[in-house]
Structures are given as C-alpha cells and as structure tokens.
Enzyme design. Structure first.
Site, short mmCIF file in Angstrom:
data_model
loop_
_atom_site.label_atom_id
_atom_site.label_comp_id
_atom_site.label_asym_id
_atom_site.label_seq_id
_atom_site.Cartn_x
_atom_site.Cartn_y
_atom_site.Cartn_z
CG ASP A 69 -2.33 0.64 0.90
OD1 ASP A 69 -2.48 1.78 0.44
OD2 ASP A 69 -3.21 -0.08 0.98
CG HIS A 130 -4.47 1.96 -1.88
ND1 HIS A 130 -4.71 2.86 -0.91
CD2 HIS A 130 -5.88 2.15 -2.47
CE1 HIS A 130 -5.85 3.15 -0.55
NE2 HIS A 130 -6.71 2.78 -1.60
CD GLU A 187 -10.14 3.94 -0.76
OE1 GLU A 187 -10.83 4.15 0.22
OE2 GLU A 187 -9.00 3.49 -0.56
C1 ACM Z 1 -11.01 -0.11 1.07
O1 ACM Z 1 -11.29 -0.24 2.13
N1 ACM Z 1 -10.36 0.82 0.35
C2 ACM Z 1 -11.00 -1.30 0.21
#
Ligand code: ACM
Length: 412
Positions: A69, A130, A187
C-alpha cells in the site's frame, strides 16, 4: 481437523468434561476470513502465527494479507530489490521507520503454518492505486499523483508497468498456493490526477477509444486480470471493479462499500462470486463501543452484536444468488493501529462473532445465546495472551491510546 477443534471447544465450555453428544455440522460459508493490513503498520511473523492459531480454533479458513500500500511494501521480491530496500521503509506514522518486510522464506513458513491449520493465505498486491511504495521505489512506472497522493498509481498504459506486475506476480504465485490473488483496484481516483494531463495517457485513451480516465482504469484492470489468469490464478478485486468488463469466470468481487448496496447486487446480477466485507459492520478499524475515542465512526460503529446479526439484515439482497456468495470476512486496516495491543483490541472479541456468523446457518444462529457463550471465549483469548475488549465490562479493559493525536475518532 474441525472435529478436533469442536471437541476442544466443547471441553472448554464443560471445564474439561464433555457430555456425550452427536455433532452434525457444516459451515454456512466456504470463505470465513480475516484481513490484516501490514503495510500501514507491520506486526511480524510471531503475531501472525498467534492469530492463525486463534483463527484455526474459531474455524476461520482464509487469511487475506494486505502486504502492499502507500506507506510500505512488505514482501521480498528478488527481481526488484528496491521494493524492500526502499519500498519497505516507513509506516503510516513514520515515513523513515526502518524497513520491515517478510522474506520469501518467512512467507513460505507462514503459508505452511496456515496450511497445517486448514487456512488459505491470499496475498493482496494493490493496483493501480495504493501503489505508492512501489512507485517511489521504481518511479519509471509511476502514474504521478498530486500533493499527499504523489506516486499513488501505477502508470496505467506503459508496457513496462505490465511487465513489472507480471514479473512480481511470478514470484508471488510461486509463494502462495492459493488459487486466488487479490489485486485491489480500490480508490484509484484519490491519486490519478496526472492521468488527466499526461500526454501519453491522454493519447492512449483516444487511440483505444477508452472514453475517459475511468475507461483507462478499467482497461488497466482488464490487463491485470489477464495477467493473473495467465498464471493460472483467479483475481479478487474490491467492488470498484465490477464495471471494468472482466469476465466473471476470471474474477471474484470483495464488497466493501456498505453504503453502496447496489454494488453488491450488481456484482451478483453480473454473475460474479462475491465475498462480503462491508465497512459496517465488518471493518475492524471502526470503534466497537460508544465510549471509545480511537477509530472510525460512520453513522454508527461496529458492535459485536451487529457482527453476530450479519448477514441477516441484508440477506434479502443475496437470496437469489446464494451459490455466488462465497462468504464473509473481518478486515482490519491499520492506520490507527500501531502496536500489538491495539491490534488485539480491535480484532477481539469481534473476530469470534465473525466466526459465529460465517459458520452458523441463519436458522440456528441465536445472538443472545452467542453472547452467553462469549465469556468462555474471552477466557480462551486471555489464556492466549490477547488484550481483548470486554463488552460486558468495558471499564475493565481500557482502550489503548491513539498512536497520534489526529487519529482520534475519524468519521468516514
Ligand atoms: C478499502 O477499504 N479501500 C477497500
């Protein structure tokens, strides 16, 4: 294996005695999972093994390991050493914290330890967003970004990006026998600002008729899905990716946006298999008690009773698609969990209720009965050295402090 665990559990309830009985039992769901984010904070192999032991006792059978991440990359990849010499440096609170990661030998050891306990380990390599820890180590495949989202995405259309991903996945699939690889997909919009101005990306969108930057993201996901499939694995993705046009034979969806129930329904209608981990009530970074000050709140929080009741409040949404619902999992993001004590506190005893809900058929689940049995589990957790929250006596188990002032009660 489970017969032995059931017998041990009965003997705990009976203080060493077990009445003659007959158990005819089978789990409600095949996927009974727990996700741990070790990118934001790293806990190490002894903690992971302790959790695998407890998961096995609870008859949970999937450990979803979020290893990559923004703050850190946590898995040794021999072909790309900078992933660990540079990418593993830092954590959520301290971007200069010394590198922490799992060597390939340690990964093998943990995967084998889990397998001995009937637990499948599913790694997550999050993309195209991420991906900060990767892209700051290998900026040539970075998709840019802005402000605090610098290097958040992979470059979405360079062939070098897909080669890199394929090479990394070669090493990952060799370490994890699981038929599934999680490739994130969540995201992306947080940090894809450069996609709107990068001439190479804009030209690519035109040439391939992708329409816009969302089309670009969906193209990336289709390519990633093909790479995963070419290695004989099935990809799992967060629920953003149901519109990417990946064939349901090639992908499983993890539903997480509890406020978008239509995403769950749409995934099922489109033929995808689904694993449920909606933020409410299945994200472990939400607080579990009104008096708590550290963690997330979003129109409420996640009590052990809410977890026990799940999925009954939403079961009408999945009723026609029972075969496609693989199961459920508790997911712990660790931005606000910097040490083992808070990790325990956010995980337990709520994970016990996850096990109850994932195993017990709706017709025989009784949350009031579960709460009557819970003290036995608390005692068991205490014997394992776990610092759990006691829902019967909240004052007896004070909330471990926030790692940082700004971590106190985050909405959303
Ligand atoms: C997430 O909580 N971004 C999967």
């Amino acid at each position: 294996f489970y017969a032995k665990e059931a017998l041990l559990q009965l003997s705990r309830f009976g203080k060493g005695n077990v009445r003659a009985c007959k158990i005819q039992d089978q789990p409600r769901y095949g996927w009974r999972g727990f996700m741990l984010d070790e990118s934001r904070h790293f806990f190490g192999k002894e903690k992971v093994k302790q959790y695998l032991d407890i998961m096995a006792s609870l008859r949970l059978n999937v450990f979803h390991w979020h290893l990559t991440d923004e703050p850190g990359w946590r898995i040794e990849i021999k072909r790309y050493p900078k992933l660990t010499t540079e990418g593993a440096v830092g954590n959520w609170h301290d971007p200069k914290a010394p590198a922490t990661f799992y060597t390939q030998e340690e990964i093998k050891e943990i995967v084998a330890y889990a397998a001995d306990r009937q637990i499948m380990v599913v790694p997550e390599f999050d993309m195209p967003g991420h991906a900060t820890a990767v892209c700051r180590s290998y900026p040539e495949i970075s998709g840019g970004g802005e402000g605090k989202w610098q290097h958040f995405t992979f470059h979405p259309c360079k062939e070098e990006t897909f080669e890199f991903i394929s090479n990394v996945l070669d090493e990952i699939v060799a370490l994890f026998p699981s038929p599934y690889i999680h490739i994130g997909g969540d995201e992306v919009h947080y940090g894809n600002q450069s996609w709107f101005t990068d001439p190479e990306i804009q030209q690519f969108i035109k040439d391939k008729n992708l329409g816009n930057e969302t089309g670009m993201e969906q193209y990336f996901i289709r390519r990633a899905a093909d790479i995963v499939a070419s290695k004989g694995k099935t990809m799992i993705g967060w629920d953003e990716m149901i519109d990417a046009g990946v064939s349901p034979d090639k992908a499983v969806i993890m539903w997480w946006r509890h406020d978008r129930k239509h995403q769950l329904v749409k995934a099922l209608e489109n033929g995808y298999r689904v694993i449920m981990t909606p933020r409410r009530p299945l994200y472990a970074d939400f607080i579990q008690y009104g008096g708590h000050k550290v963690g997330r709140v979003w129109g409420g929080y996640n009590t052990i009773e809410d977890i026990c009741r799940f999925p009954e409040p939403i079961i009408h949404l999945t009723r026609d698609y029972e075969d496609q619902v693989m199961g459920m999992q508790f997911s712990l993001w660790t931005e606000r969990v910097a040490d083992a004590k808070r990790l325990d506190y956010m995980t337990f005893p709520r994970l016990v209720a996850v096990a109850e809900s994932a195993w017990t058929p709706a017709k025989s689940k009784e949350c009031s009965l579960f709460m009557q049995k819970l003290p036995y589990f608390l005692q068991f957790l205490g014997e394992k050295g776990i610092y759990y929250f006691n829902p019967f006596n909240p004052e007896s188990t004070p909330e471990p402090g926030a790692p940082d002032k700004e971590d106190v009660l985050k909405n959303g």
